[in-house]
Design a protein around this motif. Structure first.
Motif, PDB file in Angstrom:
ATOM      1  N   ALA A 103       3.929 -14.514   1.017  1.00 64.47           N
ATOM      2  CA  ALA A 103       2.474 -14.693   0.936  1.00 64.47           C
ATOM      3  C   ALA A 103       1.888 -13.408   0.362  1.00 64.47           C
ATOM      4  O   ALA A 103       1.289 -12.595   1.074  1.00 64.47           O
ATOM      5  CB  ALA A 103       1.905 -15.011   2.312  1.00 64.47           C
ATOM      6  N   ASN A 104       2.056 -13.233  -0.943  1.00 62.06           N
ATOM      7  CA  ASN A 104       1.691 -11.967  -1.604  1.00 62.06           C
ATOM      8  C   ASN A 104       0.650 -12.147  -2.694  1.00 62.06           C
ATOM      9  O   ASN A 104       0.495 -11.282  -3.558  1.00 62.06           O
ATOM     10  CB  ASN A 104       2.944 -11.313  -2.184  1.00 62.06           C
ATOM     11  N   GLY A 105      -0.045 -13.295  -2.698  1.00 66.20           N
ATOM     12  CA  GLY A 105      -1.090 -13.513  -3.698  1.00 66.20           C
ATOM     13  C   GLY A 105      -0.585 -13.836  -5.082  1.00 66.20           C
ATOM     14  O   GLY A 105      -1.348 -13.814  -6.050  1.00 66.20           O
ATOM     15  N   ALA A 106       0.714 -14.166  -5.208  1.00 65.86           N
ATOM     16  CA  ALA A 106       1.290 -14.451  -6.526  1.00 65.86           C
ATOM     17  C   ALA A 106       0.706 -15.736  -7.111  1.00 65.86           C
ATOM     18  O   ALA A 106       0.250 -16.632  -6.386  1.00 65.86           O
ATOM     19  CB  ALA A 106       2.807 -14.555  -6.426  1.00 65.86           C
ATOM     20  N   THR A 107       0.724 -15.831  -8.438  1.00 65.24           N
ATOM     21  CA  THR A 107       0.313 -17.044  -9.149  1.00 65.24           C
ATOM     22  C   THR A 107       1.552 -17.876  -9.435  1.00 65.24           C
ATOM     23  O   THR A 107       2.509 -17.390 -10.043  1.00 65.24           O
ATOM     24  CB  THR A 107      -0.391 -16.688 -10.466  1.00 65.24           C
ATOM     25  N   ILE A 108       1.552 -19.153  -9.012  1.00 66.91           N
ATOM     26  CA  ILE A 108       2.737 -20.008  -9.154  1.00 66.91           C
ATOM     27  C   ILE A 108       2.350 -21.353  -9.756  1.00 66.91           C
ATOM     28  O   ILE A 108       1.170 -21.707  -9.841  1.00 66.91           O
ATOM     29  CB  ILE A 108       3.450 -20.215  -7.805  1.00 66.91           C
ATOM     30  N   SER A 109       3.366 -22.138 -10.150  1.00 72.21           N
ATOM     31  CA  SER A 109       3.160 -23.404 -10.851  1.00 72.21           C
ATOM     32  C   SER A 109       2.694 -24.517  -9.916  1.00 72.21           C
ATOM     33  O   SER A 109       3.242 -24.689  -8.820  1.00 72.21           O
ATOM     34  CB  SER A 109       4.472 -23.829 -11.534  1.00 72.21           C
ATOM     35  N   ARG A 110       1.706 -25.261 -10.361  1.00 67.87           N
ATOM     36  CA  ARG A 110       1.226 -26.412  -9.590  1.00 67.87           C
ATOM     37  C   ARG A 110       2.235 -27.556  -9.606  1.00 67.87           C
ATOM     38  O   ARG A 110       2.240 -28.395  -8.697  1.00 67.87           O
ATOM     39  CB  ARG A 110      -0.107 -26.898 -10.143  1.00 67.87           C
ATOM     40  N   ILE A 111       3.081 -27.601 -10.643  1.00 65.33           N
ATOM     41  CA  ILE A 111       4.073 -28.677 -10.755  1.00 65.33           C
ATOM     42  C   ILE A 111       5.313 -28.346  -9.931  1.00 65.33           C
ATOM     43  O   ILE A 111       5.792 -29.158  -9.144  1.00 65.33           O
ATOM     44  CB  ILE A 111       4.440 -28.915 -12.231  1.00 65.33           C
TER      45      ILE A 111
END
Length: 362
Positions: A206-214
């Motif tokens: 839980a580090n605020g990373a941006t990840i894929s919605r798919i």
């Protein structure tokens, strides 16, 4: 023996003879040149391969393994595509001794195909109707047996495939059950702390990373864009719990009211009091306290006095004096307020704690 004209006129007559062994060669040599006393060369069924001029094959296409070439044959001359057995008489050797004729008779030579010679033929095997019928029945039986074997093999393969399919179905059901149990125990979006510095399988830091919605569709369905929309199309952001305490959402309760779900909040005890015009312990105006809860400060332990107005410490610039929002109200005296000239900072409230890795289930 047969002649070339007869070969051409009767399509049922076989091709020229193929000689497969030394024994056959010896027999044919004696039969043709001793018994029949043939005085010309004799054609046999060998011919030069059209795709490889250095090799010969029999007329039926089989490879020539036995050869009886005369000295100087085969040559590499063009158009010498046919093969014959030589006779001593055509070599002008009629006066040669009897025991020496075998050194000439029967030897092979490659020549042009237009030469006129006798031909040496071999007969096709003839079949009577009963023989043909028996052969056909044998072939039919062989085909039937082969078909039965193939059918059995196909049935066995079909049964094996069916067993494999059932096994795969059972495994799939077990995996679904396991997945459902895992989802029930820790659904997507669950927050947990781990005594390790890497995320376990099925979890993300839980580090605020941006990840894929798919790729993380279940997690996106659970938390959506609460903690950030990413690129607004294909990605979203995780909550950033690094160095943070977790507080229960008020969810309509009159405690910490007005807080949006998933929002961040800074500590509320920085600064606590101002050093105002030589007067200690004057209360900071409520409007200023609400406005200046210094976000993200990382001061040392304890109390930090005499921070000058306008000074920047740990990323926070303290307000300068002579500002309408930078003043302290008096509770007595002829003036209602005084300008702030310096700050005394009491660091944020922090309990004893231990640092663990916060992760989110996806």
């Amino acid at each position: 023996m047969c002649n070339l004209e007869y070969l051409k006129s009767d399509s049922f007559v076989p091709t020229l003879v193929s000689i497969k062994s030394a024994a056959e060669q010896e027999y044919l040599t004696k039969f043709v040149f001793d018994t029949s006393e043939v005085e010309t060369n004799v054609w046999i069924g060998a011919k030069r391969r059209p795709d490889n001029g250095n090799q010969f094959v029999w007329n039926d296409g089989s490879v020539i393994e036995f050869t009886n070439w005369a000295e100087g044959s085969p040559s590499d001359q063009v158009k010498k595509e046919c093969v014959l057995m030589r006779s001593q008489y055509t070599r002008g050797l009629s006066n040669i001794a009897k025991f020496d004729t075998l050194t000439i008779n029967g030897k092979w030579g490659d020549v042009t195909c237009e030469t006129t010679n006798w031909v040496l033929c071999q007969k096709l095997q003839t079949w009577s109707f009963p023989q043909l019928q028996k052969k056909l029945l044998d072939i039919k039986k062989e085909l039937k047996d082969s078909l039965e074997n193939v059918t059995k093999q196909l049935d066995n393969t079909k049964n094996q495939l069916e067993d494999t399919r059932n096994q795969l179905r059972d495994v799939r059901n077990e995996l679904n059950d396991t997945r459902n149990k895992v989802s029930a125990s820790a659904p997507a979006g669950t927050i947990a702390f781990f005594a390790r510095n890497t995320a376990p399988t099925g979890w993300l830091k839980a580090n605020g990373a941006t990840i894929s919605r798919i790729t993380y569709a279940d997690l996106f369905a659970a938390i959506g864009t609460t903690f950030g929309s990413g690129d607004g199309n294909k990605t979203f952001r995780l909550p950033d719990l690094r160095g943070e305490f977790i507080r229960g959402w008020s969810d309509g309760r009159e405690v910490d009211k007005g807080r949006a779900f998933g929002s961040y909040q800074w500590g509320s005890n920085i600064p606590l009091a101002g050093y105002v015009g030589g007067n200690w312990e004057r209360a900071i105006s409520s409007g200023y306290q609400d406005r200046w809860n210094f976000a993200g400060n990382t001061f040392d332990e304890g109390f930090e006095p005499n921070v000058s107005a306008g000074e920047t410490r740990s990323g926070t610039t303290f307000p300068v004096s002579n500002s309408s929002s930078c003043r302290v109200h008096y509770l007595e005296g002829p003036f209602k307020y005084s300008w702030i000239t310096s700050w005394n900072v009491l660091k944020g409230t922090r309990p004893r704690n231990v640092a663990l890795l916060a992760c989110i289930k996806y």
